[in-house]
Design an enzyme around this catalytic site. Structure first.
Site, mmCIF file in Angstrom:
data_model
loop_
_atom_site.group_PDB
_atom_site.id
_atom_site.type_symbol
_atom_site.label_atom_id
_atom_site.label_comp_id
_atom_site.label_asym_id
_atom_site.label_seq_id
_atom_site.Cartn_x
_atom_site.Cartn_y
_atom_site.Cartn_z
ATOM 1 N N TRP A 141 0.825 -1.213 0.000
ATOM 2 C CA TRP A 141 0.000 0.000 0.000
ATOM 3 C C TRP A 141 0.858 1.261 0.000
ATOM 4 O O TRP A 141 0.618 2.186 -0.779
ATOM 5 C CB TRP A 141 -0.936 -0.003 1.210
ATOM 6 C CG TRP A 141 -1.870 1.169 1.249
ATOM 7 C CD1 TRP A 141 -3.089 1.268 0.643
ATOM 8 C CD2 TRP A 141 -1.653 2.423 1.914
ATOM 9 N NE1 TRP A 141 -3.650 2.506 0.897
ATOM 10 C CE2 TRP A 141 -2.792 3.230 1.670
ATOM 11 C CE3 TRP A 141 -0.616 2.940 2.693
ATOM 12 C CZ2 TRP A 141 -2.911 4.526 2.185
ATOM 13 C CZ3 TRP A 141 -0.733 4.232 3.193
ATOM 14 C CH2 TRP A 141 -1.881 5.000 2.939
ATOM 15 N N GLY A 160 -5.398 -3.305 -1.650
ATOM 16 C CA GLY A 160 -5.429 -3.410 -0.201
ATOM 17 C C GLY A 160 -6.018 -2.207 0.501
ATOM 18 O O GLY A 160 -6.051 -2.162 1.737
ATOM 19 N N ASP A 161 -6.508 -1.233 -0.254
ATOM 20 C CA ASP A 161 -7.060 -0.020 0.350
ATOM 21 C C ASP A 161 -8.547 -0.227 0.636
ATOM 22 O O ASP A 161 -9.377 -0.239 -0.272
ATOM 23 C CB ASP A 161 -6.856 1.164 -0.595
ATOM 24 C CG ASP A 161 -7.160 2.498 0.077
ATOM 25 O OD1 ASP A 161 -8.317 2.693 0.500
ATOM 26 O OD2 ASP A 161 -6.249 3.331 0.181
ATOM 27 N N LEU A 162 -8.874 -0.368 1.915
ATOM 28 C CA LEU A 162 -10.261 -0.626 2.302
ATOM 29 C C LEU A 162 -11.168 0.539 1.929
ATOM 30 O O LEU A 162 -12.344 0.345 1.582
ATOM 31 C CB LEU A 162 -10.339 -0.903 3.805
ATOM 32 C CG LEU A 162 -11.716 -1.265 4.374
ATOM 33 C CD1 LEU A 162 -12.270 -2.519 3.700
ATOM 34 C CD2 LEU A 162 -11.630 -1.457 5.883
ATOM 35 N N GLY A 163 -10.629 1.758 1.978
ATOM 36 C CA GLY A 163 -11.426 2.926 1.621
ATOM 37 C C GLY A 163 -11.928 2.866 0.190
ATOM 38 O O GLY A 163 -13.064 3.273 -0.100
#
Length: 210
Positions: A141, A160-163
């Site tokens: 990330w 991998g960025d949950l946002g």
């Protein structure tokens, strides 16, 4: 709609054809600018150090801690000064012990030429990620954010960025977080401008990454 100079660029034409929802977000962004390298290579070390310090912190907390670190280093964040800095003094700035070890590892790899930051601009995206993730504490990330915001690379999607996945859920009315496979399916149609899709999604959350 007031048409800005950027709206005639291939980026907007691409999203108008491939993803109307992202296109609508991009056209509503008052601060939209095409991505471009934002830092000269001599600033990459301080940029990466700042990224490590700011991991999993709010923007305000990250800024406060990094400002203390800069002051500790007499205003100049270099590999030599970081290696010479006292670990406890760095901890007293607010860095966790893990982050102290990470920035020291970054400094050591730059100092002994294991990591040659001035070569990053000539590397492919995959090569940059492979180089940066050799450093303790720099994961996929962080490397992807460096590619977008420091090197100005236009075709990055951070799985991998949950946002980003939360923003996809809201923008596309999915009713639940998309799986990584679903997120990949959505973002693939943005190529070769996936980074702009990310910027649009973060904009819907008003939550651009640190």
């Amino acid at each position: 709609m007031i048409k800005t100079p950027h709206m005639s660029s291939p980026i907007f034409s691409h999203f108008r054809r491939r993803d109307r929802l992202i296109y609508q977000v991009l056209t509503a962004m008052d601060d939209f600018n095409p991505l471009a390298p934002t830092h000269p290579p001599e600033e990459y070390f301080s940029e990466l150090s700042s990224s490590i310090v700011g991991q999993q912190l709010s923007t305000t907390a990250a800024h406060t801690i990094y400002t203390r670190l800069v002051k500790l280093l007499a205003g100049d964040v270099t590999a030599a000064r970081l290696l010479a800095a006292d670990d406890q003094a760095m901890r007293d700035c607010g860095l966790s012990w893990a982050k102290v070890r990470s920035v020291k590892d970054l400094a050591a790899k730059v100092a002994n030429h294991q990591l040659k930051l001035n070569r990053l601009t000539t590397m492919s995206d995959a090569q940059v990620i492979a180089e940066l993730t050799k450093v303790k504490g720099i994961g996929q990330w962080t490397a992807e954010m460096f590619l977008i915001f420091a090197l100005g690379r236009e075709d990055i999607f951070s799985h991998g960025d949950l946002g980003l996945r939360r923003a996809m859920e809201g923008l596309y009315g999915l009713g639940q977080l998309p799986s990584p496979a679903q997120a990949d399916q959505i973002s693939t149609k943005w190529r070769p401008y996936r980074s702009y899709g990310c910027l649009a999604l973060w904009h819907t959350l008003d939550n651009a990454p640190i």
